[in-house]
Design a protein around this motif. Structure first.
Motif, mmCIF file in Angstrom:
data_model
loop_
_atom_site.group_PDB
_atom_site.id
_atom_site.type_symbol
_atom_site.label_atom_id
_atom_site.label_comp_id
_atom_site.label_asym_id
_atom_site.label_seq_id
_atom_site.Cartn_x
_atom_site.Cartn_y
_atom_site.Cartn_z
ATOM 1 N N UNK A 10 0.785 -1.130 -0.015
ATOM 2 C CA UNK A 10 0.159 0.294 0.288
ATOM 3 C C UNK A 10 0.988 1.094 0.002
ATOM 4 N N UNK A 11 1.640 1.627 0.784
ATOM 5 C CA UNK A 11 2.914 2.111 0.821
ATOM 6 C C UNK A 11 3.477 2.228 -0.519
ATOM 7 N N UNK A 12 3.880 1.568 -0.478
ATOM 8 C CA UNK A 12 4.820 1.429 -1.602
ATOM 9 C C UNK A 12 3.754 2.045 -3.184
ATOM 10 N N UNK A 13 2.948 1.794 -3.433
ATOM 11 C CA UNK A 13 1.887 2.166 -4.669
ATOM 12 C C UNK A 13 2.131 3.523 -4.230
ATOM 13 N N UNK A 14 1.858 4.252 -3.001
ATOM 14 C CA UNK A 14 0.870 5.308 -3.163
ATOM 15 C C UNK A 14 2.516 6.175 -3.059
ATOM 16 N N UNK A 15 3.849 6.334 -2.966
ATOM 17 C CA UNK A 15 5.156 6.319 -2.820
ATOM 18 C C UNK A 15 5.483 6.715 -4.378
ATOM 19 N N UNK A 16 4.828 5.171 -5.173
ATOM 20 C CA UNK A 16 5.844 5.261 -6.539
ATOM 21 C C UNK A 16 4.756 5.869 -7.419
ATOM 22 N N UNK A 17 3.337 6.228 -7.342
ATOM 23 C CA UNK A 17 2.719 7.345 -7.679
ATOM 24 C C UNK A 17 2.978 8.816 -7.661
ATOM 25 N N UNK A 18 3.430 9.306 -6.354
ATOM 26 C CA UNK A 18 4.263 10.177 -6.249
ATOM 27 C C UNK A 18 6.048 10.215 -6.764
ATOM 28 N N UNK A 19 6.562 9.883 -6.690
ATOM 29 C CA UNK A 19 7.278 9.564 -7.465
ATOM 30 C C UNK A 19 7.529 9.993 -8.741
ATOM 31 N N UNK A 20 6.699 9.456 -9.213
ATOM 32 C CA UNK A 20 6.636 9.675 -11.089
ATOM 33 C C UNK A 20 5.885 10.656 -11.701
ATOM 34 N N UNK A 21 5.224 11.484 -10.929
ATOM 35 C CA UNK A 21 4.901 12.348 -11.281
ATOM 36 C C UNK A 21 4.644 14.299 -10.137
ATOM 37 N N UNK A 22 4.687 15.410 -11.047
ATOM 38 C CA UNK A 22 4.600 16.233 -9.893
ATOM 39 C C UNK A 22 3.088 17.240 -10.078
ATOM 40 N N UNK A 23 3.722 18.227 -8.540
ATOM 41 C CA UNK A 23 2.297 18.284 -8.505
ATOM 42 C C UNK A 23 1.577 17.804 -7.467
ATOM 43 N N UNK A 85 5.092 12.808 1.554
ATOM 44 C CA UNK A 85 6.876 14.204 2.482
ATOM 45 C C UNK A 85 7.829 13.239 1.124
ATOM 46 N N UNK A 86 8.037 12.355 1.485
ATOM 47 C CA UNK A 86 9.703 11.358 0.652
ATOM 48 C C UNK A 86 10.050 12.005 -0.772
ATOM 49 N N UNK A 87 9.502 12.180 -1.874
ATOM 50 C CA UNK A 87 9.701 12.388 -2.663
ATOM 51 C C UNK A 87 9.899 14.102 -2.949
ATOM 52 N N UNK A 88 9.096 14.876 -2.939
ATOM 53 C CA UNK A 88 10.042 15.762 -2.796
ATOM 54 C C UNK A 88 11.110 15.995 -2.682
ATOM 55 N N UNK A 89 11.865 15.673 -1.618
ATOM 56 C CA UNK A 89 13.280 16.153 -0.767
ATOM 57 C C UNK A 89 13.695 15.493 -2.685
ATOM 58 N N UNK A 90 13.569 14.798 -3.983
ATOM 59 C CA UNK A 90 14.365 14.625 -5.073
ATOM 60 C C UNK A 90 14.502 16.057 -5.849
#
Lengths: 172, 225
Positions: A10-23, A85-90
């Motif tokens: 569940x966590x990975x699906x949410x993280x992956x989706x946010x990692x590969x998108x902006x906004x 919260x994690x993806x924006x650190x990229x």
């Protein structure tokens, strides 16, 4: 009732989706596809989460936190908060990359292509949410009214949604 | 712009060159600076009703006008970078500013300050909703809100695509054709063939990169002729 949720996936699906998108809402199509496929959420969850996310404070990307709560309780909400919260650190990597090759046309082309695909896919997913309430004269009128009010830019979004809620109580 | 129409990709046409990465505060002073950062971002988080653009304006007033941590140009440049980064643009912006002020710890502290109040309030509101979600009145209200959300989503989608299409139009006919193709193609890829979203995004990015690169190569070639 929804199928049993495995927290890690569940966590990975949410993280992956946010990692590969902006906004804040670019992750919607990916989450929508993955969660529906596993039976962990329904269209109704998405419609509700997006609506509450619009009214609540903070960036509109917090709709994922509402989604987390509705599908998996407080634990889901906290997992969702962590996942967005994690993806924006990229952005730190993007800033470093930009210092080196930011003006390379291929880099700018990549960002543009990504943005266009996000817009196109987003359109499809948003329209599919209408299935939740059914497509008839009432829902189409409300869609058009919201587009009109949004374009006029006169009312804050929470007020537009409040009016829609009142209209819903009258119409349905 | 209104809340729903704020943080789409593509508004990042105004890129500057290079970002100064040196933190403004040396390590010995980091304690008070971190505390100040946390307090300021906590306040911003509490006040962030009304969404992205309103919040961005408040951040700008706090860090550019009141504290002079960044110049106006640096602020604009950072915001452009955030358009190209993954995830919520406002959080990206918070990270960049926090790091300018107090390094990576500054970035962490600022993000926690921004999200602590807004995430707690969001969870509380969702919990309240969940308690009453089965009441018929709330259900008919939601019946009205969903189409309105769809309408605002349509606006958001078009506001994301418009600056990108406009930029292609300024370049050439071919570029506009490629961009429109990517827009329509990715919608169809999802609607008709149900391809995985991540796959569609990666392909669109690669096609965009290749065509942009190929066009500059051709331009350089023509010039040499």
């Amino acid at each position: 009732m929804c199928a049993m949720i495995e927290p890690l996936t569940y966590f990975w699906l949410l993280l992956k989706a946010s990692l590969f998108s902006t906004g804040g809402t670019g992750n919607l199509p990916s989450i929508h596809a993955d969660m529906l496929a596993r039976g962990w959420a329904t269209d109704r969850h998405f419609a509700e989460a997006l609506a509450i996310g619009q009214i609540s404070p903070g960036p509109n990307g917090l709709w994922v936190v509402c989604f987390g709560y509705l599908t998996a309780g407080v634990r889901g909400a906290l997992l969702a908060a962590l996942a967005i919260t994690i993806p924006p650190f990229f952005v730190l990597a993007v800033a470093a990359l930009h210092r080196r090759i930011g003006d390379h046309p291929a880099m700018q082309g990549f960002v543009r292509g990504l943005g266009l695909a996000v817009s196109g896919i987003f359109l499809v997913v948003v329209v599919q949410l209408l299935n939740e309430v059914g497509i008839d004269w009432r829902s189409v009128t409300l869609v058009l009214a919201a587009v009109g009010l949004g374009l006029s830019n006169r009312l804050p979004i929470p007020v537009v949604l409040g009016l829609a809620a009142v209209a819903g109580m009258v119409l349905y | 712009m209104t809340k729903f129409l704020d943080d789409g990709p593509g508004a990042g046409d105004t890129r500057g060159n290079g970002v100064v990465a040196t933190p403004l505060v040396v390590l010995s002073q980091a304690g008070p600076a971190l505390w100040l950062l946390f307090r300021i971002w906590l306040q911003l988080g509490v006040q962030s009703f009304g969404g992205g653009m309103a919040t961005l304006y408040m951040i700008r007033r706090a860090v550019v006008d009141q504290r002079q941590w960044l110049t106006a140009a640096e602020f604009t440049q950072d915001w452009a970078l955030c358009q190209a980064a993954p995830g919520i643009n406002l959080i990206c912006m918070t990270i960049l500013i926090g790091r300018r002020v107090a390094g990576i710890p500054g970035a962490l502290v600022a993000v926690i300050g921004l999200l602590l109040p807004s995430v707690s309030i969001t969870i509380t509101m969702t919990a309240l909703y969940a308690t009453f979600r089965d009441s018929t009145l709330l259900q008919s209200a939601l019946h009205g809100v969903v189409p309105a959300t769809v309408g605002l989503g349509l606006l958001l989608s078009s506001s994301m695509a418009r600056p990108l299409l406009a930029a292609s139009w300024r370049e050439s006919w071919g570029s506009l054709v490629v961009s429109s193709g990517l827009l329509v193609g990715s919608a169809l890829a999802l609607l008709l063939w149900h391809l995985p979203v991540i796959l569609v995004l990666c392909c669109a990015g690669l096609i965009g990169a290749l065509t942009a690169w190929q066009q500059t190569l051709r331009k350089a070639y023509v010039r040499h002729d």
